[in-house]
Write an enzyme that holds these catalytic residues in place. Structure first.
Site, mmCIF file in Angstrom:
data_model
loop_
_atom_site.group_PDB
_atom_site.id
_atom_site.type_symbol
_atom_site.label_atom_id
_atom_site.label_comp_id
_atom_site.label_asym_id
_atom_site.label_seq_id
_atom_site.Cartn_x
_atom_site.Cartn_y
_atom_site.Cartn_z
ATOM 1 N N SER A 1 16.636 32.365 29.223
ATOM 2 C CA SER A 1 17.849 33.406 29.289
ATOM 3 C C SER A 1 17.367 34.514 27.960
ATOM 4 O O SER A 1 18.051 35.652 28.147
ATOM 5 C CB SER A 1 18.999 32.824 28.914
ATOM 6 O OG SER A 1 18.987 31.999 27.767
ATOM 7 N N ASP B 1 12.184 26.543 26.889
ATOM 8 C CA ASP B 1 11.959 26.548 28.181
ATOM 9 C C ASP B 1 10.624 26.761 28.679
ATOM 10 O O ASP B 1 9.987 27.703 27.935
ATOM 11 C CB ASP B 1 12.905 27.829 28.812
ATOM 12 C CG ASP B 1 14.197 27.289 29.542
ATOM 13 O OD1 ASP B 1 14.210 25.995 30.050
ATOM 14 O OD2 ASP B 1 15.128 27.993 29.279
ATOM 15 N N LYS C 1 11.588 22.210 28.362
ATOM 16 C CA LYS C 1 12.393 22.057 29.576
ATOM 17 C C LYS C 1 11.920 22.741 30.725
ATOM 18 O O LYS C 1 11.038 23.738 30.559
ATOM 19 C CB LYS C 1 13.891 22.679 29.046
ATOM 20 C CG LYS C 1 14.941 22.653 30.020
ATOM 21 C CD LYS C 1 16.282 22.870 29.845
ATOM 22 C CE LYS C 1 16.715 24.359 29.793
ATOM 23 N NZ LYS C 1 16.659 24.999 30.993
ATOM 24 N N GLU D 1 23.413 22.145 35.795
ATOM 25 C CA GLU D 1 23.990 23.571 35.519
ATOM 26 C C GLU D 1 24.896 23.951 36.763
ATOM 27 O O GLU D 1 24.322 23.759 37.863
ATOM 28 C CB GLU D 1 22.971 24.935 35.212
ATOM 29 C CG GLU D 1 23.636 26.119 35.429
ATOM 30 C CD GLU D 1 22.577 27.100 34.822
ATOM 31 O OE1 GLU D 1 21.431 26.779 34.206
ATOM 32 O OE2 GLU D 1 23.000 28.469 34.548
#
Ligand code: KIV
Length: 271
Positions: free
Chosen positions: A52, A90, A120, A189
């Protein structure tokens, strides 16, 4: 050097123990040294260096453009600050969806160059070979199911996932596969709360929810969203804990005024 001084206080094992005793896990994103210093000192359990960063740090519409080098830069800035929290990074889009050897090479770069604790990866059965190969090198992997922003072009929307029975069953199946493969945790999510609760009850590894209700073993939010820096994003699941957009705009406006009027700097603010 002792083991204690080479690992942070929160480990993947600690997270599993927390689930065992019903203690909820707190997780937030961070992408830079200053933010990570504050978040870690406040006592967060897990810091996610999320892709993000592509949205909130770089201003891209999706998470797809961020590169491995850029993720490593952000992660290294975070790990320099963090003393206690587990740091998860990530793996960016394009570094693990194909060849599992390339996925392993990317994960090894993250671990070697950033001193993070885990990676991740978004997806289930379709990326299982890559997950297993990375795990076999001793690198802890956090899974990510439900809304997987790196697949935005496949779905075309960021709406709630797995509302239909077939998709819910697939998600449940994937969650079990990730646990069996050896993932230490899974992010869920934007899926229905009842499904997230069921996954969390069936798995022995902790689940971390975002827009997945109260039945998961922990919660994660993007720090810019929960601090109210990023005002344009207001999904139902988001709780804002501050209005930093307001606080920062006000501070910047007052600074401009003081510079223009000659009020800053005053006699005491010079040498
Ligand atoms: O990149 C990210 O910030 C994430 C969280 C939303 C879980 O993956």
């Amino acid at each position: 050097m002792s083991v204690e001084s080479t690992t942070r206080a929160v480990t993947t094992l600690r997270l599993k123990e927390m689930k065992g005793r019903g203690e909820k896990i707190s997780m937030l994103t961070s992408y830079d040294f200053s933010m990570a210093t504050i978040v870690d000192a406040a006592g967060i359990d897990v810091i996610l260096v999320g892709d993000s960063a592509a949205n909130v740090m770089a201003g891209y519409e999706t998470t797809l453009p961020i590169t491995l080098d850029q993720m490593i830069y952000h992660a290294r800035s975070v790990t320099r600050a963090v003393k206690r929290a587990l740091v998860v990074v990530d793996m960016p889009f394009g570094t693990y969806q194909g060849d599992s050897q390339a996925a392993l090479d990317s994960a090894i770069r993250i671990m070697k160059e950033t001193e993070a604790d885990a990676v991740k990866m978004e997806g289930g059965e379709e990326i299982l070979d890559s997950i297993k190969r990375i795990l076999s090198a001793g690198i802890p992997v956090m899974g990510h199911l439900g809304l997987t922003p790196q697949s935005i072009h496949k779905f075309g929307t960021y709406t709630v996932r797995a509302k239909e029975e077939a998709e819910a069953q697939r998600l449940l199946h994937d969650a079990h596969l990730l646990e069996e493969a050896g993932c230490f945790s899974i992010v869920l999510e934007k899926i229905p709360a009842t499904l997230a609760t069921r996954v969390s009850q069936e798995l022995s590894i902790p689940t971390i929810g975002i827009g997945a209700g109260a039945g998961t073993d922990g919660q994660v939010l993007v720090i810019h969203d929960m601090l109210g820096i990023n005002k344009g994003f207001s999904p139902r699941f988001l709780r804002r804990y501050a209005d930093l957009h307001e606080v920062m705009s006000d501070a910047v406006s007052r600074y401009i005024e003081d510079v223009k009027s000659g009020d800053f700097p005053n006699d005491k603010e010079q040498y």
